[in-house]
Design a protein around this motif. Structure first.
Motif, mmCIF file in Angstrom:
data_model
loop_
_atom_site.group_PDB
_atom_site.id
_atom_site.type_symbol
_atom_site.label_atom_id
_atom_site.label_comp_id
_atom_site.label_asym_id
_atom_site.label_seq_id
_atom_site.Cartn_x
_atom_site.Cartn_y
_atom_site.Cartn_z
ATOM 1 N N SER A 55 7.250 3.748 -3.157
ATOM 2 C CA SER A 55 6.275 3.732 -2.091
ATOM 3 C C SER A 55 5.309 2.585 -2.383
ATOM 4 C CB SER A 55 5.547 5.080 -2.067
ATOM 5 O OG SER A 55 4.603 5.107 -1.053
ATOM 6 N N GLU A 83 10.035 3.434 5.816
ATOM 7 C CA GLU A 83 8.887 3.623 6.709
ATOM 8 C C GLU A 83 8.339 2.281 7.178
ATOM 9 O OE1 GLU A 83 7.216 7.826 4.834
ATOM 10 O OE2 GLU A 83 6.410 5.920 4.127
ATOM 11 N N THR A 136 7.125 3.848 2.156
ATOM 12 C CA THR A 136 8.415 3.522 1.565
ATOM 13 C C THR A 136 9.017 2.356 2.333
ATOM 14 O OG1 THR A 136 9.634 5.050 2.976
ATOM 15 C CG2 THR A 136 8.813 5.916 0.875
ATOM 16 N N ASP A 184 3.652 -0.418 -6.485
ATOM 17 C CA ASP A 184 4.475 0.675 -5.984
ATOM 18 C C ASP A 184 4.375 1.874 -6.903
ATOM 19 O OD1 ASP A 184 6.570 0.513 -8.088
ATOM 20 O OD2 ASP A 184 7.019 -1.390 -7.140
ATOM 21 N N LYS A 213 7.848 8.186 -5.071
ATOM 22 C CA LYS A 213 7.526 9.249 -4.134
ATOM 23 C C LYS A 213 8.820 10.011 -3.860
ATOM 24 C CE LYS A 213 5.729 9.647 0.598
ATOM 25 N NZ LYS A 213 5.246 8.854 1.727
#
Length: 103
Positions: free
Chosen positions: A74, A31, A28, A60, A63
């Protein structure tokens, strides 16, 4: 002016992001921010947008965040060109005007 040791070892964020995505997995925005910057910050989408403009096949998928229940994008590096084209077409990356040409 002499560069410090840290400045000699720095890797541009876009190259580091591409190396991380190339190793596999989906991350993501928060992250990726944690990996690249060291803090859970937003702002990675501009790097992703620039990489897509340069021809990298970054796709992408949605999530779900386990803590909040929200859906987050994500990002991952797609290795199959056909799957990327299908994804891009489904997500509006190719916007064509329909109808007769106007002169």
């Amino acid at each position: 002016m002499k560069k410090s040791y840290k400045q000699d070892k720095l890797i541009p964020q876009d190259k580091l992001m591409l190396e991380i995505l190339a190793r596999g997995g989906a991350f993501t925005e928060l992250e990726l921010g944690k990996i690249l910057i060291g803090e859970r910050k937003r702002g990675i989408r501009s790097l992703i947008s620039n990489a897509r403009k340069n021809g990298f096949m970054i796709a992408d998928k949605l999530k779900q965040n386990k803590k909040t229940g929200r859906l987050n994008k994500s990002y991952y590096l797609e290795t199959n060109e056909l799957k990327y084209i299908v994804w891009a077409r489904k997500n509006g990356m190719f916007n064509f005007k329909v109808g007769a040409p106007k002169y």
